[in-house]
Enzyme design. Sequence first.
Site, PDB file in Angstrom:
ATOM      1  N   LYS A 134       0.864  -1.189   0.000  1.00 56.02           N
ATOM      2  CA  LYS A 134       0.000   0.000   0.000  1.00 56.02           C
ATOM      3  C   LYS A 134       0.894   1.230   0.000  1.00 56.02           C
ATOM      4  O   LYS A 134       1.763   1.366   0.868  1.00 56.02           O
ATOM      5  CB  LYS A 134      -0.879   0.021   1.255  1.00 56.02           C
ATOM      6  CG  LYS A 134      -2.039  -0.957   1.201  1.00 56.02           C
ATOM      7  CD  LYS A 134      -3.235  -0.330   0.542  1.00 56.02           C
ATOM      8  CE  LYS A 134      -4.467  -1.211   0.656  1.00 56.02           C
ATOM      9  NZ  LYS A 134      -5.559  -0.701  -0.189  1.00 56.02           N
ATOM     10  N   LYS A 236     -13.081  -6.373  -7.475  1.00 50.09           N
ATOM     11  CA  LYS A 236     -13.468  -6.637  -6.086  1.00 50.09           C
ATOM     12  C   LYS A 236     -14.960  -6.953  -6.088  1.00 50.09           C
ATOM     13  O   LYS A 236     -15.791  -6.030  -6.096  1.00 50.09           O
ATOM     14  CB  LYS A 236     -13.155  -5.418  -5.212  1.00 50.09           C
ATOM     15  CG  LYS A 236     -11.656  -5.162  -5.120  1.00 50.09           C
ATOM     16  CD  LYS A 236     -11.309  -3.961  -4.278  1.00 50.09           C
ATOM     17  CE  LYS A 236      -9.789  -3.906  -4.070  1.00 50.09           C
ATOM     18  NZ  LYS A 236      -9.325  -2.592  -3.639  1.00 50.09           N
TER      19      LYS A 236
END
Length: 323
Positions: A134, A236
């Site tokens: 991230k 997703k």
Amino acid sequence: MRQVTLYRYSVPMEAGVVLRNQRLKTRDGLIVRLQEDERLGWGEIAPLPEFSLETLAEAESAALEQLAAWAAGHAFSEDLPPSVAFGLSCAQAELDQHLPQAADYRKAPLCNGDPDELFEMLQAMPGEKVAKVKVGLYEAVRDGMIVNVLLEALPDLKLRLDANRSWTRAKADGFARYVAPSLRSRIAFLEEPCKTREESREFARETGINIAWDESVREADFRVEAEPGVSAIVIKPTLVGSLARCQQLVQETHQAGLTAVISSSIESSLGLTQLARLASWLTPDTIPGLDTLDLMQTQVIQRWPDSALPLLAAEQLDVVWQS
């Protein structure tokens, strides 16, 4: 004879899980259990705070309406909030034995914390070395330095990076300056580096760092297409919708010559195991992005292989509704 049970779960998160500036203390969702004669189907409905358009209360309301109709013999509607569409379609597919049992439990490990510890963990990884970092939470320059160190130290490592649209173009360029040009091809992709798609496209063209679309996939004007500097589409399902919608997106992505990556929205272990089955079925050659279970303190109903976390059985969950 059709029977339905709708459960609610609330699982404590590990400290320090932050979604777009909001600390996530518990992961809350709904579990659907469908039964028809001797057949069973399970599904998870868990809107992700800060990312899903629908709230959990809205998802519950839509699910209750659909489940009452299903128990009376009707089919599920096509027009549902994404998390509801995904959970109900999974339960129906399990019931109909249309969701293959084979699963891809490989994970691209989520790298947080001390670079020295990361190095040891990644060095010991068997098989294809793919990890996720991230970026955008700290200074862009720091992110660039860490990525550069990892790629330099591990010549067989490929990194997937996720910026969640957090950078201005100037910050994205600052990141790129600290990643050696010779290492940039081992960044498999950087998800949505900039605040707009056009800025992200320019960044990819000018730095040679491939990007992937993630948030864009859920926007009404998004179309899957091959374009310079774009290497992947991140799917997703909790945020995208039904299994049929996911299949369609994967098909369009592959037809465009891009990589499709099935990825988690921090579902419980039940939802994650279903995503692993979906990945094995639709994207067998690509390691899915499912390394989120360790953000939670408990598993729900279905165990993830090799996880030592305690398991909540269905009997331990609150029942919202039963037909």
